[in-house]
Design a protein around this motif. Structure first.
Motif, PDB file in Angstrom:
ATOM      1  N   GLY A  59       0.818  -1.214   0.000  1.00 10.53           N
ATOM      2  CA  GLY A  59       0.000   0.000   0.000  1.00 10.53           C
ATOM      3  C   GLY A  59       0.846   1.255   0.000  1.00 10.53           C
ATOM      4  O   GLY A  59       0.537   2.228  -0.704  1.00 10.53           O
ATOM      5  N   LEU A  60       1.935   1.252   0.766  1.00 11.03           N
ATOM      6  CA  LEU A  60       2.821   2.415   0.817  1.00 11.03           C
ATOM      7  C   LEU A  60       3.498   2.645  -0.525  1.00 11.03           C
ATOM      8  O   LEU A  60       3.567   3.786  -1.016  1.00 11.03           O
ATOM      9  N   VAL A  61       3.989   1.574  -1.134  1.00 12.61           N
ATOM     10  CA  VAL A  61       4.657   1.703  -2.432  1.00 12.61           C
ATOM     11  C   VAL A  61       3.674   2.159  -3.501  1.00 12.61           C
ATOM     12  O   VAL A  61       4.000   3.007  -4.348  1.00 12.61           O
ATOM     13  N   GLY A  62       2.458   1.611  -3.487  1.00 12.59           N
ATOM     14  CA  GLY A  62       1.446   2.041  -4.449  1.00 12.59           C
ATOM     15  C   GLY A  62       1.097   3.500  -4.300  1.00 12.59           C
ATOM     16  O   GLY A  62       0.878   4.218  -5.295  1.00 12.59           O
TER      17      GLY A  62
ATOM     18  N   GLY B  89       1.721  -7.385  -8.851  1.00 17.60           N
ATOM     19  CA  GLY B  89       0.577  -7.010  -9.676  1.00 17.60           C
ATOM     20  C   GLY B  89       0.417  -5.514  -9.763  1.00 17.60           C
ATOM     21  O   GLY B  89      -0.078  -4.977 -10.755  1.00 17.60           O
ATOM     22  N   PHE B  90       0.875  -4.797  -8.735  1.00 17.03           N
ATOM     23  CA  PHE B  90       0.771  -3.347  -8.756  1.00 17.03           C
ATOM     24  C   PHE B  90       1.730  -2.714  -9.759  1.00 17.03           C
ATOM     25  O   PHE B  90       1.666  -1.514 -10.012  1.00 17.03           O
ATOM     26  N   GLU B  91       2.625  -3.532 -10.317  1.00 16.51           N
ATOM     27  CA  GLU B  91       3.534  -3.010 -11.339  1.00 16.51           C
ATOM     28  C   GLU B  91       2.771  -2.502 -12.555  1.00 16.51           C
ATOM     29  O   GLU B  91       3.291  -1.684 -13.323  1.00 16.51           O
TER      30      GLU B  91
ATOM     31  N   HIS C 225      -7.443   5.790  -3.331  1.00 14.88           N
ATOM     32  CA  HIS C 225      -8.506   5.024  -2.683  1.00 14.88           C
ATOM     33  C   HIS C 225      -8.715   3.684  -3.389  1.00 14.88           C
ATOM     34  O   HIS C 225      -8.846   2.635  -2.746  1.00 14.88           O
ATOM     35  N   GLY C 226      -8.747   3.742  -4.725  1.00 16.75           N
ATOM     36  CA  GLY C 226      -8.933   2.510  -5.489  1.00 16.75           C
ATOM     37  C   GLY C 226      -7.793   1.536  -5.302  1.00 16.75           C
ATOM     38  O   GLY C 226      -8.007   0.321  -5.192  1.00 16.75           O
ATOM     39  N   MET C 227      -6.559   2.055  -5.252  1.00 25.46           N
ATOM     40  CA  MET C 227      -5.400   1.197  -5.035  1.00 25.46           C
ATOM     41  C   MET C 227      -5.481   0.507  -3.678  1.00 25.46           C
ATOM     42  O   MET C 227      -5.209  -0.699  -3.555  1.00 25.46           O
ATOM     43  N   LEU C 228      -5.860   1.248  -2.648  1.00 27.21           N
ATOM     44  CA  LEU C 228      -5.961   0.672  -1.308  1.00 27.21           C
ATOM     45  C   LEU C 228      -7.077  -0.372  -1.228  1.00 27.21           C
ATOM     46  O   LEU C 228      -6.933  -1.402  -0.559  1.00 27.21           O
ATOM     47  N   VAL C 229      -8.187  -0.116  -1.907  1.00 25.40           N
ATOM     48  CA  VAL C 229      -9.286  -1.088  -1.920  1.00 25.40           C
ATOM     49  C   VAL C 229      -8.846  -2.372  -2.611  1.00 25.40           C
ATOM     50  O   VAL C 229      -9.106  -3.483  -2.131  1.00 25.40           O
ATOM     51  N   ALA C 230      -8.151  -2.242  -3.756  1.00 27.98           N
ATOM     52  CA  ALA C 230      -7.667  -3.423  -4.478  1.00 27.98           C
ATOM     53  C   ALA C 230      -6.685  -4.220  -3.625  1.00 27.98           C
ATOM     54  O   ALA C 230      -6.760  -5.459  -3.558  1.00 27.98           O
ATOM     55  N   ASN C 231      -5.772  -3.528  -2.967  1.00 28.24           N
ATOM     56  CA  ASN C 231      -4.794  -4.195  -2.117  1.00 28.24           C
ATOM     57  C   ASN C 231      -5.475  -4.894  -0.942  1.00 28.24           C
ATOM     58  O   ASN C 231      -5.077  -5.998  -0.540  1.00 28.24           O
ATOM     59  N   THR C 232      -6.509  -4.272  -0.407  1.00 25.82           N
ATOM     60  CA  THR C 232      -7.237  -4.858   0.724  1.00 25.82           C
ATOM     61  C   THR C 232      -8.034  -6.082   0.291  1.00 25.82           C
ATOM     62  O   THR C 232      -8.108  -7.081   1.023  1.00 25.82           O
ATOM     63  N   LEU C 233      -8.649  -6.025  -0.885  1.00 25.74           N
ATOM     64  CA  LEU C 233      -9.356  -7.200  -1.403  1.00 25.74           C
ATOM     65  C   LEU C 233      -8.407  -8.393  -1.515  1.00 25.74           C
ATOM     66  O   LEU C 233      -8.762  -9.525  -1.170  1.00 25.74           O
TER      67      LEU C 233
ATOM     68  N   LEU D 277       8.822  -3.863  -7.853  1.00 31.85           N
ATOM     69  CA  LEU D 277       7.669  -3.479  -7.046  1.00 31.85           C
ATOM     70  C   LEU D 277       8.010  -2.480  -5.947  1.00 31.85           C
ATOM     71  O   LEU D 277       7.160  -1.674  -5.559  1.00 31.85           O
ATOM     72  N   ILE D 278       9.242  -2.499  -5.439  1.00 35.06           N
ATOM     73  CA  ILE D 278       9.581  -1.641  -4.299  1.00 35.06           C
ATOM     74  C   ILE D 278      10.654  -0.609  -4.653  1.00 35.06           C
ATOM     75  O   ILE D 278      10.437   0.602  -4.500  1.00 35.06           O
TER      76      ILE D 278
END
Length: 367
Positions: free
Chosen positions: A55-58, A198-200, A217-225, A344-345
């Protein structure tokens, strides 16, 4: 394969589900075992740490691209580093995305051959799912995101099936928490970060997002899912199998599915796997797009179907030559695990500080 942003705009929901789709593939089948081997039954804690790091990197990635909202990663590299250096930096990115999608397709092929088409040659199996892949890829980001959204809605019931064998589960398997301290948890973090890869793809699809103010917000929701799905599968497997026994199972999730029986249905595990292949397909498709989009930017050609057909043809030909096995796939996956940590990082963090430094230099020169 540069696509017009206005014609290929994607909604926030499609953006969320596309990022989530790129993260979830065949790795979930063996992930509980891998976590148990390194971290024991505390392996689920690795997932939470990886979720926070991802989440932080995204977030840093989106902050970098907010300053250049209409540029995909290949165009941004040219803008920041110049034409020739930008193209040079594209080479490892192309190799990474092409190799990652290739490995994912190999794993999918091995599952299909092992469970459904035992006597079918490897290259024929890949050819069968290369045809629909071609039909989706040639239409760009909007169709990719719509496909991810459709598959998510069609398969969102699948995790709930894992509740069926919970009568035989034991919560005591999870206790005590941190029984051997934090070191095993940290040891298992490396492979866990790979599961969140996958966030790449975010820098390639962010320009098409219609409401960019909700990108974080969308990135955090995707990561949480993703982490909720991984946590659910991992904890269920940890509770169902004894702590020592789960390490002997190559694919605990599929073994668990074999214990699910219905009076009106035999071999539900095969039906589950057949449907899950749709989930796997939406994991490799974005990576293929990112690789081919970078190639088209590198050689300066307009979007065309030739690149898609050429890549899929090379994948089929490689299956014919190599005839990969499970051991081959596991060995070939090791380089991508190490490369994924950089892509990714390291790269998003480095790009963020480079963009911030460049902006400050420009303001200093202007002022």
């Amino acid at each position: 394969m540069k696509q017009p942003v206005t014609r290929n705009g994607i909604t926030l929901m499609q953006y969320v589900l596309l990022l989530h789709a790129a993260q979830v593939g065949t790795g979930v089948f063996s992930m509980p075992r891998q976590l148990a081997e390194t971290s024991g039954t505390d392996g689920w804690i690795c997932l939470l740490i990886a979720w926070a790091i991802n989440g932080l990197v995204g977030w840093l990635m989106i902050l970098s691209f907010r300053k250049y909202p209409d540029l995909e990663l290949p165009d941004l590299l040219k803008h920041l580093f110049g034409k020739w250096l930008g193209k040079l930096l594209l080479l490892p990115i192309i190799a990474y995305f092409a190799y990652f999608s290739w490995i994912t397709m190999i794993n999918a092929m091995l599952y299909i051959r092992s469970w459904f088409l035992i006597q079918t040659p490897e290259y024929v199996t890949v050819f069968l799912f290369a045809i629909p892949s071609y039909m989706i890829l040639v239409h760009g980001p909007r169709i990719l995101s719509r496909y991810a959204e459709l598959v998510f809605y069609l398969t969102m019931w699948m995790p709930l099936i894992l509740l069926v064998p919970m009568n035989d589960a034991r919560w005591i398997h999870l206790l005590p928490v941190l029984k051997e301290g934090w070191k095993p948890v940290m040891d298992g973090l490396g492979n866990t970060l790979y599961s969140f890869s996958g966030f790449e793809i975010l820098p390639f699809f962010y320009p098409y997002l219609q409401k960019k103010q909700y990108a974080v917000h969308g990135m955090l929701v995707a990561n949480t899912l993703t982490v909720l799905f991984y946590l659910f599968v991992t904890i269920v497997c940890f509770m169902f199998f004894p702590p020592d026994g789960i390490t002997t199972l190559n694919q605990p999730l599929l073994t668990l599915m074999k214990n699910i029986e219905f009076r009106f249905l035999e071999r539900f595990d095969m039906i589950f796997l057949a449907l899950y292949l749709f989930v796997v397909s939406k994991a490799w498709l974005p990576f293929v797009y990112c690789s081919l989009r970078s190639v088209s930017s590198l050689i300066g050609i307009n979007p065309n179907r030739t690149l898609v057909a050429l890549y899929l043809g090379l994948v089929i030909f490689s299956m014919y030559l190599l005839q990969p096995t499970w051991n081959d796939a596991e060995n070939w996956q090791k380089p991508i695990v190490n490369a994924e940590k950089i892509v990714l990082i390291v790269l998003p963090v480095a790009l963020y500080f480079y963009v911030i430094g460049l902006e400050r230099i420009r303001k200093w020169r202007a002022g």
